[in-house]
Design a protein around this motif. Structure first.
Motif, mmCIF file in Angstrom:
data_model
loop_
_atom_site.group_PDB
_atom_site.id
_atom_site.type_symbol
_atom_site.label_atom_id
_atom_site.label_comp_id
_atom_site.label_asym_id
_atom_site.label_seq_id
_atom_site.Cartn_x
_atom_site.Cartn_y
_atom_site.Cartn_z
ATOM 1 N N ASP A 195 0.835 -1.197 0.000
ATOM 2 C CA ASP A 195 0.000 0.000 0.000
ATOM 3 C C ASP A 195 0.878 1.259 0.000
ATOM 4 O OD1 ASP A 195 -0.247 1.336 3.015
ATOM 5 O OD2 ASP A 195 0.282 -0.801 3.045
ATOM 6 N N ILE A 196 0.324 2.350 -0.515
ATOM 7 C CA ILE A 196 1.094 3.569 -0.757
ATOM 8 C C ILE A 196 1.649 4.180 0.536
ATOM 9 C CG2 ILE A 196 -0.942 5.062 -0.771
ATOM 10 C CD1 ILE A 196 2.073 5.569 -3.050
ATOM 11 N N ILE A 197 0.889 4.169 1.614
ATOM 12 C CA ILE A 197 1.360 4.767 2.867
ATOM 13 C C ILE A 197 2.541 3.971 3.424
ATOM 14 C CG2 ILE A 197 0.752 5.327 5.256
ATOM 15 C CD1 ILE A 197 -0.518 7.230 3.310
ATOM 16 N N THR A 198 2.425 2.653 3.427
ATOM 17 C CA THR A 198 3.529 1.819 3.909
ATOM 18 C C THR A 198 4.751 1.996 3.019
ATOM 19 O OG1 THR A 198 1.982 0.194 4.817
ATOM 20 C CG2 THR A 198 4.246 -0.533 4.463
ATOM 21 N N ALA A 199 4.543 1.975 1.703
ATOM 22 C CA ALA A 199 5.665 2.094 0.765
ATOM 23 C C ALA A 199 6.369 3.436 0.925
ATOM 24 C CB ALA A 199 5.163 1.929 -0.666
ATOM 25 N N PHE A 200 5.616 4.513 0.903
ATOM 26 C CA PHE A 200 6.191 5.858 1.012
ATOM 27 C C PHE A 200 6.902 6.045 2.347
ATOM 28 C CE2 PHE A 200 5.628 10.309 2.387
ATOM 29 C CZ PHE A 200 6.430 10.927 1.435
ATOM 30 N N SER A 201 6.241 5.654 3.417
ATOM 31 C CA SER A 201 6.839 5.874 4.740
ATOM 32 C C SER A 201 8.068 4.999 4.964
ATOM 33 C CB SER A 201 5.810 5.644 5.848
ATOM 34 O OG SER A 201 5.444 4.286 5.928
ATOM 35 N N ALA A 202 8.066 3.790 4.421
ATOM 36 C CA ALA A 202 9.246 2.921 4.558
ATOM 37 C C ALA A 202 10.436 3.531 3.822
ATOM 38 C CB ALA A 202 8.944 1.524 4.021
ATOM 39 N N VAL A 203 10.201 4.030 2.616
ATOM 40 C CA VAL A 203 11.278 4.643 1.843
ATOM 41 C C VAL A 203 11.789 5.903 2.538
ATOM 42 C CG1 VAL A 203 11.801 5.848 -0.323
ATOM 43 C CG2 VAL A 203 10.606 3.654 -0.369
ATOM 44 N N VAL A 204 10.886 6.763 2.976
ATOM 45 C CA VAL A 204 11.301 8.013 3.641
ATOM 46 C C VAL A 204 12.026 7.707 4.950
ATOM 47 C CG1 VAL A 204 10.448 10.115 4.764
ATOM 48 C CG2 VAL A 204 9.555 9.442 2.544
ATOM 49 N N ALA A 205 11.506 6.776 5.734
ATOM 50 C CA ALA A 205 12.157 6.435 7.002
ATOM 51 C C ALA A 205 13.540 5.833 6.764
ATOM 52 C CB ALA A 205 11.286 5.465 7.802
ATOM 53 N N CYS A 206 13.677 5.004 5.742
ATOM 54 C CA CYS A 206 14.985 4.403 5.458
ATOM 55 C C CYS A 206 15.961 5.423 4.877
ATOM 56 C CB CYS A 206 14.832 3.220 4.504
ATOM 57 S SG CYS A 206 14.063 1.788 5.291
ATOM 58 N N LEU A 207 15.482 6.267 3.973
ATOM 59 C CA LEU A 207 16.349 7.283 3.383
ATOM 60 C C LEU A 207 16.837 8.279 4.434
ATOM 61 C CD1 LEU A 207 17.536 8.222 0.669
ATOM 62 C CD2 LEU A 207 15.510 9.615 0.357
ATOM 63 N N ASN A 208 15.977 8.591 5.398
ATOM 64 C CA ASN A 208 16.338 9.538 6.458
ATOM 65 C C ASN A 208 16.976 8.846 7.659
ATOM 66 O OD1 ASN A 208 15.303 11.693 4.982
ATOM 67 N ND2 ASN A 208 13.268 11.376 5.805
ATOM 68 N N ASN A 209 16.997 7.516 7.644
ATOM 69 C CA ASN A 209 17.531 6.731 8.755
ATOM 70 C C ASN A 209 16.864 7.077 10.079
ATOM 71 O OD1 ASN A 209 19.682 5.176 7.380
ATOM 72 N ND2 ASN A 209 20.453 7.222 6.930
ATOM 73 N N THR A 210 15.542 7.205 10.039
ATOM 74 C CA THR A 210 14.808 7.572 11.247
ATOM 75 C C THR A 210 14.196 6.385 11.970
ATOM 76 O OG1 THR A 210 12.860 8.048 9.898
ATOM 77 C CG2 THR A 210 14.268 9.905 10.491
ATOM 78 N N GLY A 211 14.134 5.223 11.327
ATOM 79 C CA GLY A 211 13.595 4.048 12.001
ATOM 80 C C GLY A 211 12.224 3.678 11.504
ATOM 81 N N PRO A 212 11.213 3.741 12.360
ATOM 82 C CA PRO A 212 9.889 3.263 11.962
ATOM 83 C C PRO A 212 9.218 4.158 10.937
ATOM 84 C CG PRO A 212 9.863 4.036 14.238
ATOM 85 C CD PRO A 212 11.256 4.161 13.752
ATOM 86 N N GLY A 213 8.368 3.521 10.138
ATOM 87 C CA GLY A 213 7.556 4.253 9.175
ATOM 88 C C GLY A 213 6.113 4.276 9.650
#
Length: 173
Positions: free
Chosen positions: A109-127
């Protein structure tokens, strides 16, 4: 504080909050790292310089013959540095879009996909959603995990650094 330090620890399941609060945390996580830190994302200094550049462009639109400079403290930021920051932002946004589309193409789903990418790119942890603070990234397929791994490498090693290392011209004598 956990997002700012790249710790990845959460004290509450903020996926239960309204969507605005969840997206606000994700958005702020893009800017919290300081220059020289191991955190990924845009970094605070770049965000401040970008804000000042936008202000300069608005002033230029009102006063096209005026001479405006972008300053960080007392230092005038040269145009080549502003161009490098704008180039970084372009690659940053394109990276998020491309990796999110790759994740969505695998039926995430778009929210999981977007948040996983943003969280990983920013190295912030959970999405958010399936990769929220109360869950783990274990629900992702192998391909989705590889996409997140590349996002983490881009964020941790800096986008330009990793992309330069991947170009054939870098390895030629």
């Amino acid at each position: 504080m956990s997002l700012a330090t790249s710790l990845g620890f959460a004290t509450t399941d903020y996926v239960q909050w309204p969507l605005f609060g969840q997206l606000w945390i994700l958005f702020l996580g893009s800017f919290v790292a300081c220059s020289g830190s191991a955190g990924g994302g845009i970094k605070m200094m770049r965000a401040v310089v970008l804000y000042k550049q936008v202000s300069r462009e608005l002033t230029r639109a009102m006063h096209p013959r005026g001479l405006q400079t972008v300053r960080f403290g007392e230092t005038v930021i040269p145009d080549h540095v502003l161009h490098a920051i704008l180039g970084f932002m372009f690659i940053y946004v394109v990276s998020i879009v491309v990796m999110t589309l790759l994740m969505v193409a695998t039926r995430l789903d778009i929210i999981t996909a977007f948040s996983a990418v943003v969280a990983c790119l920013n190295n912030t942890g959970p999405g958010l959603n399936l990769v929220g603070p109360a869950t783990t990234y274990a629900v992702l397929t192998d391909f989705q995990t590889w996409v997140c791994t590349w996002a983490m490498l881009l964020g941790r090693l800096e986008i330009f650094t990793l992309l330069v290392l991947l170009t054939p011209g870098f390895w030629r004598r």
